[in-house]
Design a protein around this motif. Structure first.
Motif, PDB file in Angstrom:
ATOM      1  N   GLU A 191      46.383  30.284  28.892  1.00  0.00           N
ATOM      2  CA  GLU A 191      44.712  30.025  30.013  1.00  0.00           C
ATOM      3  C   GLU A 191      43.742  30.619  29.457  1.00  0.00           C
ATOM      4  O   GLU A 191      42.505  30.767  28.956  1.00  0.00           O
ATOM      5  CB  GLU A 191      45.436  30.658  30.869  1.00  0.00           C
ATOM      6  N   LYS A 212      44.676  20.489  32.690  1.00  0.00           N
ATOM      7  CA  LYS A 212      45.504  19.814  33.860  1.00  0.00           C
ATOM      8  C   LYS A 212      46.260  21.004  34.271  1.00  0.00           C
ATOM      9  O   LYS A 212      47.155  21.774  33.785  1.00  0.00           O
ATOM     10  CB  LYS A 212      46.493  18.568  33.584  1.00  0.00           C
ATOM     11  N   THR A 213      46.522  21.002  35.611  1.00  0.00           N
ATOM     12  CA  THR A 213      47.508  21.838  36.599  1.00  0.00           C
ATOM     13  C   THR A 213      49.004  21.398  36.039  1.00  0.00           C
ATOM     14  O   THR A 213      49.087  20.550  36.858  1.00  0.00           O
ATOM     15  CB  THR A 213      46.995  22.286  37.428  1.00  0.00           C
ATOM     16  N   ILE A 227      53.312  29.225  35.645  1.00  0.00           N
ATOM     17  CA  ILE A 227      52.148  28.684  36.844  1.00  0.00           C
ATOM     18  C   ILE A 227      50.655  30.321  36.889  1.00  0.00           C
ATOM     19  O   ILE A 227      51.230  31.337  36.039  1.00  0.00           O
ATOM     20  CB  ILE A 227      52.312  29.453  38.137  1.00  0.00           C
ATOM     21  N   ASP A 231      43.910  31.540  39.387  1.00  0.00           N
ATOM     22  CA  ASP A 231      43.851  30.497  40.670  1.00  0.00           C
ATOM     23  C   ASP A 231      43.711  29.325  40.484  1.00  0.00           C
ATOM     24  O   ASP A 231      43.844  28.264  40.698  1.00  0.00           O
ATOM     25  CB  ASP A 231      43.148  31.612  41.793  1.00  0.00           C
ATOM     26  N   LYS A 232      42.291  28.761  39.452  1.00  0.00           N
ATOM     27  CA  LYS A 232      41.761  28.142  40.192  1.00  0.00           C
ATOM     28  C   LYS A 232      42.825  26.593  38.930  1.00  0.00           C
ATOM     29  O   LYS A 232      42.326  25.649  38.643  1.00  0.00           O
ATOM     30  CB  LYS A 232      39.875  27.469  39.357  1.00  0.00           C
ATOM     31  N   TYR A 233      43.087  27.176  38.020  1.00  0.00           N
ATOM     32  CA  TYR A 233      43.964  26.468  36.690  1.00  0.00           C
ATOM     33  C   TYR A 233      45.325  26.314  37.371  1.00  0.00           C
ATOM     34  O   TYR A 233      46.356  26.082  36.934  1.00  0.00           O
ATOM     35  CB  TYR A 233      44.294  27.101  35.499  1.00  0.00           C
ATOM     36  N   SER A 234      45.750  26.762  39.049  1.00  0.00           N
ATOM     37  CA  SER A 234      47.373  26.358  39.153  1.00  0.00           C
ATOM     38  C   SER A 234      47.405  25.083  40.915  1.00  0.00           C
ATOM     39  O   SER A 234      46.106  25.631  41.840  1.00  0.00           O
ATOM     40  CB  SER A 234      47.191  27.463  39.884  1.00  0.00           C
ATOM     41  N   ARG A 235      48.091  24.896  41.199  1.00  0.00           N
ATOM     42  CA  ARG A 235      48.436  23.749  42.274  1.00  0.00           C
ATOM     43  C   ARG A 235      48.779  24.531  43.322  1.00  0.00           C
ATOM     44  O   ARG A 235      49.759  24.072  44.129  1.00  0.00           O
ATOM     45  CB  ARG A 235      48.836  22.719  41.597  1.00  0.00           C
ATOM     46  N   SER A 320      50.751  16.970  44.158  1.00  0.00           N
ATOM     47  CA  SER A 320      49.472  17.155  44.628  1.00  0.00           C
ATOM     48  C   SER A 320      48.272  16.477  45.032  1.00  0.00           C
ATOM     49  O   SER A 320      47.043  16.087  45.284  1.00  0.00           O
ATOM     50  CB  SER A 320      49.191  17.476  43.126  1.00  0.00           C
TER      51      SER A 320
END
Length: 327
Positions: A191, A212-213, A227, A231-235, A320
């Motif tokens: 990341e 893409k997450t 993970i 936070d914005k890069y995780s589902r 998702s």
């Protein structure tokens, strides 16, 4: 777009919203989008991919050209979009670009996803000549060490070389297609490379970057390793017990069940790309017309289950749908 395709899309939308309103499957129209699997074979061993891990219970094989034509003929004129990818590496299929040409001759937008290890200058020329609309190239790290943590057995230099070959081929033929996208699967250990990724894409001549997450199968126990911290890069998110869970609210709805489906290499119809091992087979185009599969009681029952008890469907538990997957 044609008047027929527009009308079909409106029918699908109307029946989808009516189904949610009445909580029973009402379905009009035919698919606007499908995925077709060219092959289940792959040269890599990605840890969250059943193809790479060789964990399928279904057989490995390649889509036959005549079966591809059958699918295109039977799904019909309202089809607008094909993703020639499900599991496996498409360019392992020796006739893959013939499949693409058949679809493009029908004025369908055609996309594929690849690890780009097989795009030599000659193959890049053939890709451009095939009329492919868009190609998604997986690049999940900007150093070999980072890249191969997920793309096991992969070679980052081959990915970059294949991308450059494709950019050169587009310039050679003076065309804008295929659109070239870098797809970056954001995980904890890459990341911090996102800014550099955008710079690299611009330098090479890549058209888009998709972040893409990651989908983690055993996210409750294995999530900590993959993970991302941002936070914005995780589902997923941690709950009050410190265990990862899906961010999105679990809704009894799914647009995919009204608008699209997936064909495996051997002609089986499954509901979506989350059913990687084809456990929820809704029909087989070798044995019946697609129109019969699409309107069958089996398909209707599956849609009904989506509307009333989606959590009971195993492939939906890590889905998702309804969350922001692309960032």
């Amino acid at each position: 777009m044609t008047l027929g395709r527009i009308f079909n899309y409106l029918l699908l939308n109307m029946s989808y919203y009516l189904s949610q309103w009445f909580r029973k499957p009402i379905h009009w129209g035919t698919p606007v989008a499908i995925s077709i699997e060219p092959t289940t074979a792959c040269n890599l061993g990605c840890p969250q991919c059943p193809s790479g891990l060789k964990q399928f219970t279904r057989p490995t094989g390649n889509l036959k050209v005549d079966l591809n034509t059958t699918i295109l003929d039977q799904v019909g004129k309202n089809l607008q979009y094909i993703n020639y990818y499900f599991q496996g590496e498409p360019f392992i299929h020796k006739d893959f670009l013939d499949l693409v040409k058949d679809a493009r001759s029908r004025n369908i937008y055609v996309v594929t996803s690849t690890n780009a290890h097989f795009i030599s200058p000659a193959v890049a020329d053939k890709i451009v000549e095939s009329g492919l609309s868009e190609i998604i190239i997986s690049i999940d790290g900007l150093t070999q060490e980072t890249y191969e943590k997920y793309r096991i057995h992969g070679n980052l230099e081959k990915v970059l070389e294949g991308t450059k070959n494709l950019v050169a081929a587009k310039k050679k033929f003076g065309v804008t297609n295929p659109i070239i996208s870098f797809q970056f699967l954001v995980v904890k250990y890459n990341e911090d490379q996102i800014d550099d990724l955008y710079r690299l894409a611009k330098e090479i001549g890549v058209d888009h970057v998709n972040l893409k997450t990651i989908q983690v199968y055993d996210f409750e126990s294995a999530g900590a390793e993959l993970i991302p911290e941002q936070d914005k890069y995780s589902r997923y998110k941690k709950n009050t017990k410190g265990v990862f869970e899906l961010k999105n609210k679990f809704k009894n709805s799914c647009w995919r069940m009204w608008s699209s489906c997936v064909f495996t290499w051997d002609g089986k119809v499954v509901p979506c790309c989350f059913d990687k091992d084809a456990e929820n087979q809704l029909g087989e185009i070798k044995n019946q017309e697609f129109s019969a599969v699409w309107k069958s009681s089996i398909y209707s029952d599956f849609r009904k289950k989506i509307l009333v008890d989606r959590k009971s469907i195993e492939i939906c538990k890590n889905c998702s749908e309804g969350s922001k997957v692309w960032v």
